[in-house]
Design a protein around this motif. Structure first.
Motif, PDB file in Angstrom:
ATOM      1  N   TYR A  96      -4.942  -0.132  10.800  1.00  0.00           N
ATOM      2  CA  TYR A  96      -4.599  -0.652   9.478  1.00  0.00           C
ATOM      3  C   TYR A  96      -4.388   0.500   8.511  1.00  0.00           C
ATOM      4  O   TYR A  96      -5.157   1.460   8.482  1.00  0.00           O
ATOM      5  CB  TYR A  96      -5.691  -1.591   8.967  1.00  0.00           C
TER       6      TYR A  96
ATOM      7  N   ASP B 102      -4.627   1.325   4.951  1.00  0.00           N
ATOM      8  CA  ASP B 102      -5.167   0.869   3.661  1.00  0.00           C
ATOM      9  C   ASP B 102      -4.290   1.284   2.481  1.00  0.00           C
ATOM     10  O   ASP B 102      -3.888   0.442   1.671  1.00  0.00           O
ATOM     11  CB  ASP B 102      -6.582   1.423   3.437  1.00  0.00           C
TER      12      ASP B 102
ATOM     13  N   SER C  28      -0.773  -0.240   2.500  1.00  0.00           N
ATOM     14  CA  SER C  28      -0.829  -1.673   2.196  1.00  0.00           C
ATOM     15  C   SER C  28      -1.011  -1.897   0.698  1.00  0.00           C
ATOM     16  O   SER C  28      -0.387  -2.786   0.111  1.00  0.00           O
ATOM     17  CB  SER C  28      -1.967  -2.337   2.975  1.00  0.00           C
TER      18      SER C  28
ATOM     19  N   ASP D  96       0.417  -6.093   3.878  1.00  0.00           N
ATOM     20  CA  ASP D  96      -0.349  -5.476   4.956  1.00  0.00           C
ATOM     21  C   ASP D  96       0.552  -4.662   5.871  1.00  0.00           C
ATOM     22  O   ASP D  96       1.595  -5.150   6.334  1.00  0.00           O
ATOM     23  CB  ASP D  96      -1.066  -6.541   5.785  1.00  0.00           C
TER      24      ASP D  96
END
Length: 163
Positions: free
Chosen positions: A14, A16, A19, A25
């Motif tokens: 992911y 961060d 996003s 996202d």
């Protein structure tokens, strides 16, 4: 006969900061992903660099039980996102620009290669073709902020092209 070969499993983490800045996202490739495709007498080569940002499968949340954002189709999804942004593959050693329809066809072949059910790959392919029709077959426009974030990720990941 069509054959796919991947250099790795397309591991993502992911992203961060991306996003937050892109207000959606995003995940980034932890390692470069090289995709080799044999279609008839043509050999396709696609090199997706580590740090590439993808939003995964663009599936409405209500349909995630049928087509989750990340599942065994993830390599095909990453490949399709990349092709829709960069529009280029190497065919028989020659860089070649492709159409949105060709990118979608490669996506369909990759979904089949991943072993998805006919229902699932038909739904996913139908969704990207519908989106292409609505947008008039246009590709995704490159986002300058996203490109900058990818460059920063590659530096953080010590990508060899920056050494």
């Amino acid at each position: 006969m069509v054959g796919f070969s991947y250099s790795n499993d397309g591991f993502v983490s992911y992203a961060d900061d991306a996003s937050l800045l892109l207000e959606k996202d995003y995940w980034y490739l932890k390692y470069p992903l090289k995709v080799d495709i044999t279609m008839g007498s043509n050999f396709y080569e696609i090199k997706i660099p580590k740090g590439y940002l993808t939003d995964g499968a663009s599936v409405p949340r209500i349909l995630w039980s049928i087509c989750p954002k990340w599942d065994k189709s993830h390599k095909a999804v990453i490949l399709h996102d990349y092709l829709c942004e960069y529009r280029i593959v190497t065919i028989n050693g020659s860089p070649t620009q492709i159409s949105r329809e060709e990118a979608d066809k490669i996506f369909l072949l990759a979904l089949k290669d991943e072993g998805l059910s006919k229902l699932k790959y038909s739904l996913m392919y139908g969704a990207v073709r519908t989106q292409a029709t609505i947008k008039g077959g246009r590709f995704v426009e490159l986002n300058k902020v996203k490109l900058q974030l990818e460059d920063e990720l590659r530096i953080q990941l010590n990508d060899s092209c920056y050494k």
